[in-house]
Motif scaffolding. Sequence first.
Motif, mmCIF file in Angstrom:
data_model
loop_
_atom_site.group_PDB
_atom_site.id
_atom_site.type_symbol
_atom_site.label_atom_id
_atom_site.label_comp_id
_atom_site.label_asym_id
_atom_site.label_seq_id
_atom_site.Cartn_x
_atom_site.Cartn_y
_atom_site.Cartn_z
ATOM 1 N N PHE A 39 94.933 213.160 47.188
ATOM 2 C CA PHE A 39 95.444 213.001 45.825
ATOM 3 C C PHE A 39 96.460 214.088 45.498
ATOM 4 O O PHE A 39 96.548 215.096 46.177
ATOM 5 N N ALA A 40 97.211 213.870 44.446
ATOM 6 C CA ALA A 40 98.267 214.807 44.056
ATOM 7 C C ALA A 40 97.709 216.183 43.753
ATOM 8 O O ALA A 40 96.667 216.325 43.142
ATOM 9 N N ALA A 41 98.453 217.212 44.176
ATOM 10 C CA ALA A 41 97.978 218.581 44.030
ATOM 11 C C ALA A 41 98.143 219.117 42.623
ATOM 12 O O ALA A 41 97.515 220.084 42.259
ATOM 13 N N GLN A 42 98.985 218.487 41.818
ATOM 14 C CA GLN A 42 99.244 218.998 40.488
ATOM 15 C C GLN A 42 98.215 218.535 39.465
ATOM 16 O O GLN A 42 98.252 218.968 38.326
ATOM 17 N N ALA A 43 97.305 217.654 39.836
ATOM 18 C CA ALA A 43 96.284 217.178 38.916
ATOM 19 C C ALA A 43 95.209 218.244 38.723
ATOM 20 O O ALA A 43 95.167 219.258 39.425
ATOM 21 N N PRO A 62 89.304 215.395 24.005
ATOM 22 C CA PRO A 62 89.371 213.927 23.973
ATOM 23 C C PRO A 62 90.808 213.427 24.015
ATOM 24 O O PRO A 62 91.675 213.905 23.287
ATOM 25 N N ASP A 63 91.045 212.475 24.903
ATOM 26 C CA ASP A 63 92.379 211.923 25.060
ATOM 27 C C ASP A 63 92.232 210.563 25.742
ATOM 28 O O ASP A 63 91.603 210.452 26.802
ATOM 29 N N PHE A 64 92.808 209.524 25.134
ATOM 30 C CA PHE A 64 92.673 208.182 25.690
ATOM 31 C C PHE A 64 93.331 208.072 27.066
ATOM 32 O O PHE A 64 92.805 207.397 27.962
ATOM 33 N N THR A 65 94.462 208.721 27.227
ATOM 34 C CA THR A 65 95.162 208.655 28.506
ATOM 35 C C THR A 65 94.346 209.311 29.614
ATOM 36 O O THR A 65 94.234 208.772 30.724
ATOM 37 N N THR A 66 93.763 210.466 29.312
ATOM 38 C CA THR A 66 92.937 211.148 30.318
ATOM 39 C C THR A 66 91.712 210.322 30.668
ATOM 40 O O THR A 66 91.335 210.211 31.844
ATOM 41 N N ALA A 67 91.079 209.734 29.665
ATOM 42 C CA ALA A 67 89.906 208.891 29.923
ATOM 43 C C ALA A 67 90.277 207.706 30.819
ATOM 44 O O ALA A 67 89.525 207.342 31.739
ATOM 45 N N ILE A 70 88.212 206.818 39.594
ATOM 46 C CA ILE A 70 86.896 206.565 40.181
ATOM 47 C C ILE A 70 86.779 205.125 40.669
ATOM 48 O O ILE A 70 86.267 204.862 41.765
ATOM 49 N N ASN A 71 87.271 204.190 39.874
ATOM 50 C CA ASN A 71 87.157 202.783 40.256
ATOM 51 C C ASN A 71 88.020 202.431 41.466
ATOM 52 O O ASN A 71 87.689 201.513 42.232
ATOM 53 N N ASP A 72 89.123 203.131 41.666
ATOM 54 C CA ASP A 72 89.959 202.879 42.839
ATOM 55 C C ASP A 72 89.210 203.188 44.126
ATOM 56 O O ASP A 72 89.481 202.587 45.178
ATOM 57 N N MET A 73 88.261 204.143 44.052
ATOM 58 C CA MET A 73 87.528 204.539 45.261
ATOM 59 C C MET A 73 86.181 203.852 45.382
ATOM 60 O O MET A 73 85.753 203.506 46.479
ATOM 61 N N LEU A 74 85.505 203.640 44.261
ATOM 62 C CA LEU A 74 84.146 203.109 44.317
ATOM 63 C C LEU A 74 84.054 201.640 43.963
ATOM 64 O O LEU A 74 82.990 201.042 44.114
ATOM 65 N N GLY A 75 85.112 201.073 43.458
ATOM 66 C CA GLY A 75 85.076 199.661 43.108
ATOM 67 C C GLY A 75 85.087 199.445 41.617
ATOM 68 O O GLY A 75 84.721 200.343 40.838
ATOM 69 N N PRO A 76 85.473 198.279 41.164
ATOM 70 C CA PRO A 76 85.550 197.994 39.727
ATOM 71 C C PRO A 76 84.176 198.090 39.062
ATOM 72 O O PRO A 76 83.158 197.701 39.638
ATOM 73 N N SER A 86 78.606 216.543 43.060
ATOM 74 C CA SER A 86 79.340 217.647 43.675
ATOM 75 C C SER A 86 80.713 217.189 44.125
ATOM 76 O O SER A 86 81.705 217.914 43.980
ATOM 77 N N VAL A 87 80.787 215.987 44.688
ATOM 78 C CA VAL A 87 82.072 215.452 45.123
ATOM 79 C C VAL A 87 82.861 214.928 43.938
ATOM 80 O O VAL A 87 84.066 215.128 43.826
ATOM 81 N N LEU A 88 82.160 214.267 43.010
ATOM 82 C CA LEU A 88 82.836 213.642 41.879
ATOM 83 C C LEU A 88 83.518 214.673 40.981
ATOM 84 O O LEU A 88 84.636 214.454 40.503
ATOM 85 N N GLU A 89 82.870 215.822 40.750
ATOM 86 C CA GLU A 89 83.443 216.806 39.842
ATOM 87 C C GLU A 89 84.660 217.517 40.440
ATOM 88 O O GLU A 89 85.405 218.180 39.722
ATOM 89 N N ASN A 90 84.876 217.375 41.747
ATOM 90 C CA ASN A 90 86.044 217.977 42.374
ATOM 91 C C ASN A 90 87.198 217.000 42.548
ATOM 92 O O ASN A 90 88.200 217.332 43.192
ATOM 93 N N LEU A 91 87.068 215.808 41.995
ATOM 94 C CA LEU A 91 88.166 214.848 42.040
ATOM 95 C C LEU A 91 89.353 215.389 41.251
ATOM 96 O O LEU A 91 89.188 216.010 40.196
ATOM 97 N N GLU A 92 90.542 215.142 41.759
ATOM 98 C CA GLU A 92 91.763 215.550 41.080
ATOM 99 C C GLU A 92 92.234 214.408 40.177
ATOM 100 O O GLU A 92 92.475 213.293 40.654
ATOM 101 N N VAL A 93 92.312 214.683 38.869
ATOM 102 C CA VAL A 93 92.676 213.667 37.886
ATOM 103 C C VAL A 93 93.861 214.173 37.083
ATOM 104 O O VAL A 93 93.892 215.340 36.665
#
Length: 367
Positions: A16-20, A195-200, A207-213, A240-247
Amino acid sequence: MFSRLLLVLGLSCLAFAAQAERLKDIASIQGVRSNQLIGYGLVVGLNGTGDQTTQTPFTLQTFNNMLAQFGIKVPAGSGNVQLKNVAAVSVHADLPPFAKPGQTIDVTISSIGNSKSLRGGSLLMTQLKGIDGQTYAIAQGNLVVGGFDAEGRDGSKITVNVPSAGRIPSGATVERTVPSGFDQGNSLTLNLNRPDFTTAKHIVDRINDMLGPGVAQAIDGGSVRVSAPLDPNQRVDYMSVLENLEVQSGEAVAKVIINSRTGTIVIGQNVRVSPAAVTHGSLTVTITEDTQVSQPAPFSNGQTAVTPRSTVNAQQEAKPMFKFGPGTTLDEIVRAVNQVGAAPSDLMAILEALKQAGALQAELIVI
């Protein structure tokens, strides 16, 4: 199923992108939080800087109650006893999530009477209770006080920092665990720190791109529900893995923050200015008062007199007008203001005038 998903999550994080931003930096897990504890106790061993019990009778009452627990009864008529080495204090601490009995936490002690200093004192065993009235920790130990005061016989006094408050590192032992709800149910809720709609939306899509809809669902602009394994061990690995996702976070709302007390001005990166022309100058008026002696001619009937003489001088600074074009950015705003040499107070007036004119496309906040 979730074991295979953990491997997919780990591989996807690297691509994933490093700037996230990491998910753990922009969101927290609902129910995983600290809890505030508070207690009331006594600090003893002070060097004559304790409470004056004539003005703080609760200190003497607490001291007598403590002695009664050890079978010591204070004789009647001793209401004027002065406990110069004892002070009544409030004790508070934050109980971190997942804290277990036997672990230690830091505590803060503050005088609630008229004690001059808690330096050199020791806190006696004090119960720390939560909002439900249950005891969750026991505090005791020697205080670390950063401040001090000194007083001379002539009344001169010097005080450094705050000597009436201190801390005890690892001064409380946890006695009760607070349920967090982390291991309950088949899902977890992530609460966004901002809170931000775009971030949500980005979190859900990531998450859905990796785990499915349907694995992640947005509840609102500040919360996202994520499916999670039922087994606690797998759930810990999963988070542990989920909290290190780059968003990729959504851009912040355009804001201009003004601190009128310190002259500090912070302009957000998304601030824009509509077409506007600004000129700013100042008029300085100087009035000087002098006196002159009026001396009459020799052998005349006149008298010597003192007459005032005023000099008025007006000077106005010549500052050029500058123009903001359509969609002016933050960099262009700063460059234009610096060219005319505007001080922070001048910049405040300019920004407030632009807001009133409807040219400042940002929220103006004065603190």
